[in-house]
Structures are given as C-alpha cells and as structure tokens.
Design an enzyme around this catalytic site. Structure first.
Site, PDB file in Angstrom:
ATOM      1  N   GLY A 156       0.858  -1.201   0.000  1.00  0.00           N
ATOM      2  CA  GLY A 156       0.000   0.000   0.000  1.00  0.00           C
ATOM      3  C   GLY A 156       0.880   1.232   0.000  1.00  0.00           C
ATOM      4  O   GLY A 156       2.053   1.168  -0.394  1.00  0.00           O
ATOM      5  N   ARG A 157       0.326   2.334   0.475  1.00  0.00           N
ATOM      6  CA  ARG A 157       1.079   3.601   0.437  1.00  0.00           C
ATOM      7  C   ARG A 157       2.426   3.495   1.149  1.00  0.00           C
ATOM      8  O   ARG A 157       3.465   3.886   0.627  1.00  0.00           O
ATOM      9  CB  ARG A 157       0.257   4.720   1.107  1.00  0.00           C
ATOM     10  CG  ARG A 157      -0.847   5.291   0.248  1.00  0.00           C
ATOM     11  CD  ARG A 157      -1.606   6.346   1.044  1.00  0.00           C
ATOM     12  NE  ARG A 157      -2.287   5.728   2.173  1.00  0.00           N
ATOM     13  CZ  ARG A 157      -3.586   5.484   2.229  1.00  0.00           C
ATOM     14  NH1 ARG A 157      -4.359   5.828   1.228  1.00  0.00           N
ATOM     15  NH2 ARG A 157      -4.125   4.904   3.280  1.00  0.00           N
ATOM     16  N   ILE A 158       2.404   2.957   2.376  1.00  0.00           N
ATOM     17  CA  ILE A 158       3.646   2.959   3.168  1.00  0.00           C
ATOM     18  C   ILE A 158       4.619   1.900   2.647  1.00  0.00           C
ATOM     19  O   ILE A 158       5.826   2.131   2.562  1.00  0.00           O
ATOM     20  CB  ILE A 158       3.336   2.781   4.671  1.00  0.00           C
ATOM     21  CG1 ILE A 158       2.423   3.923   5.153  1.00  0.00           C
ATOM     22  CG2 ILE A 158       4.623   2.752   5.492  1.00  0.00           C
ATOM     23  CD1 ILE A 158       1.863   3.750   6.562  1.00  0.00           C
ATOM     24  N   THR A 236       6.416  -1.998  11.318  1.00  0.00           N
ATOM     25  CA  THR A 236       5.854  -0.676  11.622  1.00  0.00           C
ATOM     26  C   THR A 236       4.353  -0.709  11.356  1.00  0.00           C
ATOM     27  O   THR A 236       3.728   0.339  11.198  1.00  0.00           O
ATOM     28  CB  THR A 236       6.499   0.442  10.763  1.00  0.00           C
ATOM     29  OG1 THR A 236       6.399   0.065   9.381  1.00  0.00           O
ATOM     30  CG2 THR A 236       7.949   0.672  11.121  1.00  0.00           C
ATOM     31  N   ARG A 238       1.263  -3.237  12.762  1.00  0.00           N
ATOM     32  CA  ARG A 238       0.594  -3.356  14.051  1.00  0.00           C
ATOM     33  C   ARG A 238       1.207  -4.552  14.783  1.00  0.00           C
ATOM     34  O   ARG A 238       1.535  -5.572  14.148  1.00  0.00           O
ATOM     35  CB  ARG A 238      -0.915  -3.600  13.864  1.00  0.00           C
ATOM     36  CG  ARG A 238      -1.714  -2.353  13.508  1.00  0.00           C
ATOM     37  CD  ARG A 238      -1.813  -1.371  14.670  1.00  0.00           C
ATOM     38  NE  ARG A 238      -2.613  -0.186  14.371  1.00  0.00           N
ATOM     39  CZ  ARG A 238      -2.122   0.968  13.924  1.00  0.00           C
ATOM     40  NH1 ARG A 238      -0.832   1.111  13.693  1.00  0.00           N
ATOM     41  NH2 ARG A 238      -2.927   1.995  13.713  1.00  0.00           N
ATOM     42  N   GLU A 267       1.059  -3.763  23.622  1.00  0.00           N
ATOM     43  CA  GLU A 267       1.551  -2.406  23.498  1.00  0.00           C
ATOM     44  C   GLU A 267       0.934  -1.553  24.591  1.00  0.00           C
ATOM     45  O   GLU A 267      -0.303  -1.543  24.677  1.00  0.00           O
ATOM     46  CB  GLU A 267       1.164  -1.857  22.127  1.00  0.00           C
ATOM     47  CG  GLU A 267       2.121  -0.817  21.620  1.00  0.00           C
ATOM     48  CD  GLU A 267       1.911  -0.515  20.146  1.00  0.00           C
ATOM     49  OE1 GLU A 267       1.326   0.545  19.890  1.00  0.00           O
ATOM     50  OE2 GLU A 267       2.320  -1.312  19.296  1.00  0.00           O
ATOM     51  N   HIS A 286       6.252   2.917  19.210  1.00  0.00           N
ATOM     52  CA  HIS A 286       5.204   3.300  18.242  1.00  0.00           C
ATOM     53  C   HIS A 286       5.305   4.788  17.869  1.00  0.00           C
ATOM     54  O   HIS A 286       4.382   5.571  18.137  1.00  0.00           O
ATOM     55  CB  HIS A 286       3.812   2.965  18.821  1.00  0.00           C
ATOM     56  CG  HIS A 286       2.778   2.756  17.741  1.00  0.00           C
ATOM     57  ND1 HIS A 286       1.695   1.928  17.872  1.00  0.00           N
ATOM     58  CD2 HIS A 286       2.666   3.290  16.494  1.00  0.00           C
ATOM     59  CE1 HIS A 286       0.955   1.956  16.773  1.00  0.00           C
ATOM     60  NE2 HIS A 286       1.532   2.768  15.917  1.00  0.00           N
TER      61      HIS A 286
END
Ligand code: GLV
Length: 325
Positions: A156-158, A236, A238, A267, A286
């Site tokens: 995707g974008r990242i 990076t 989840r 987390e 995070h």
C-alpha cells in the site's frame, strides 16, 4: 447557536487542536494515559463528535451509548480500534488520517532496517559502557543493505514508500500483496511473489499490512522458520501481525539476525518483557509518524474530518461514506 459537543481523547498538536477548540464546545483529556473506558463511555453519552487515538476502542457498546454521535475522527491512519460496520449501521461517520504520514512512517521503517543491519544501538551501548578498547577486525559486524533483497509485505502507500527508499540504496525488491502494484513493478522493478517466496528469499522483511483477522500472526513460528538466518524483520504495521513469543524464541536462537519493531503485542511492551534482554531486538515505542510536521498535519486532518462530520458534510477522509445521514 450552540456549538457541537466534542471530546478529544488526548492533547494534540496545536494546528489541529486550536481548530477544534475554536469551532466546538470541546473537552480535552489532559493526561498522558488514555481515558479509562468508563470516562470514554460517559463522554460518548453526551458527544456529537469524538476525536480519538488508536488506543481508544470505538465499538458497538460505545456507539450504543452515544445517541447524539455523528462522527469519530481517528488521529491515525490505522483504524483497527474502530468497528466500522457497527458505526455504519448506526449512521456514525468514521475517519482516519491517510497519506500525510506515509513518508514519515517509511523513514522510520528504513531507520529501523539500517539500525538493525548495522547494529547501531548495540554499538552505541558498547561505546558508552566503556567496552571500546581498540579497533576490532570483527567488532559488531552486521549485514549489508546495498545489494540486499527487501521483501515488502503489503504494498500500500507505506509499503511502496519503503520500497522507494530501498531502491535508492540499490536493493532488490520483492513484494507480496493480494493486488499487483504496477507502480512498484514499473518504477522500482519490484517483483510480486508468494508469501512463502518473500519469506524465503528476503534479507529484510518489512511489514506494511493492516491488522485484520487474516493478518493476525502473519509472522508466526512457522513463518520465522522459513526466513533466512541473516534476515531482519521490520514491523511498523501493528503489533499483533507478529507472534511476539515466536519472534522472541527465533531471535534468541539466532534463527534470524534481528528485528526492528515500532509496534509490539502487547503495546506498550512492559519493561520486564524478555525481548528487551536480546541485543538483536530493537524496540521503539510506536513513533513511526512522530515528526513535528507530520503529527501537526495529522492533527489538522483529524480536526477537518471531525468538523466536516459535525457540519453534516462528507469528511475528506471518511471510512464509511454510506453512513452519511
Ligand atoms: C499509527 O500507527 C497510525 O495508524 O497512524
């Protein structure tokens, strides 16, 4: 005219917060830790709008407690804290902050990749603790980045932004996704492969999939067993995308070389967690989107989404436009 009642679940950068404060009757939770569930439920009872973080669970129970709620704006691109179908059923709009954090997040993913490959934190600790006595021919040897293969899980974008950075470092790029990415293939020469091929061939595996029931423990003990012994895992995305215990065992046994984690499960990862005992596990809290500029833009975007929803308009980054009343 009375202003809409809004709750903001944490102090945000001014660029967004001031907009919300100017145009709504807003209460802002002032503490570092998230508001307890009971507070959130109490707010929901009165609110026309909520501006939330990924630590605030917005589910059917909360939505049922919120008779006036029109919009919930997340200060995050990920929205696994939202039950979007439940909100749609109740005609509550939900929004996120895509795009603005893409490059900042990819910068951090690449930072983790480089830091793990070249053992940056270990080196700093070694020097600081007085162990640096001479130039060592075999001191803190790591992995080459140039010429290595990066496997991107989720283009995707990242994921794409990560692949672009890798290309700049002369890396070969593999990716795995349900969809083909023409941009990745044409611009970066990336090759689409199966998940098994990605894991078996990559020197670095970087995770960029959303957390869904299908991606829960996407990297488990079996997946780790198929990775190369020099492989470095970067997460990076989840935390629950990786089985933390299995990763701990694999790192401890040096079955893979290292892992760089911006997200963990649980987390926060408690200070007594065994992962911190390993030199080849690098954990940061995070912070992938945490640059001054990006967090300000996220705040502004979340504010714009919230204000549009309150005005009965379609917010620019709406996750469920069909919920518009
Ligand atoms: C952070 O993890 C985000 O989803 O924006």
């Amino acid at each position: 005219m009375t202003k809409p009642r809004v709750f903001v679940t944490r102090i945000l950068p001014d660029r967004g917060l001031q907009k919300v404060l100017a145009q709504t009757d807003a209460t802002v939770w002032q503490e570092e830790l998230p508001p307890p569930r009971a507070v959130l439920l109490d707010w929901a009872r009165q609110a026309d709008g909520l501006l939330t973080l990924l630590t605030d669970k917005i589910d059917a129970e909360l939505l049922d407690a919120a008779p006036h709620l029109k919009v919930v704006a997340n200060f995050a691109v990920g929205f696994d804290n939202f039950d979007v179908p439940a909100a749609t059923q109740r005609r509550v709009l939900m929004t996120n902050t895509p795009g603005v954090l893409t490059d900042t997040t990819a910068d951090l993913a690449f930072t983790l990749l480089m830091a793990c490959a070249r053992r940056i934190v270990e080196g700093h600790t070694y020097a600081k603790n007085g162990h640096w006595r001479t130039w060592g021919p075999m001191l803190l040897m790591g992995q080459d980045i140039h010429g290595a293969t990066l496997g991107v899980a989720g283009i995707g974008r990242i994921g794409l932004a990560m692949a672009r950075r890798a290309r700049g470092f002369g890396m070969r790029i593999l990716y795995h996704d349900a969809f083909r990415s023409e941009v990745a293939e044409q611009e970066l020469g990336a090759v689409a492969v199966s998940k098994a091929e990605l894991l078996a061939q990559s020197d670095f595996v970087s995770l960029h999939v959303p957390l869904t029931p299908e991606t829960y423990h996407y990297i488990d003990a079996a997946a780790l067993r198929t990775m190369k012994p020099n492989a470095i895992l970067i997460n990076t995305a989840r935390g629950p995308v990786v089985d933390t215990l299995a990763l701990y065992e694999a790192l401890k046994a040096q079955q893979i070389f290292a892992a760089g984690l911006d997200v963990t499960d649980p987390e926060p990862l408690p200070a007594e967690h065994p992962l911190y005992t390993l030199d080849n596990a690098l954990v940061v809290p995070h912070i992938a989107s945490a640059s001054f500029e990006t967090r300000s833009r996220m705040a502004e975007m979340a504010a714009d989404n919230l204000l549009a929803g309150l005005a009965g308009q379609l917010p620019p980054n709406c996750l469920n436009p069909e919920a518009l009343r």
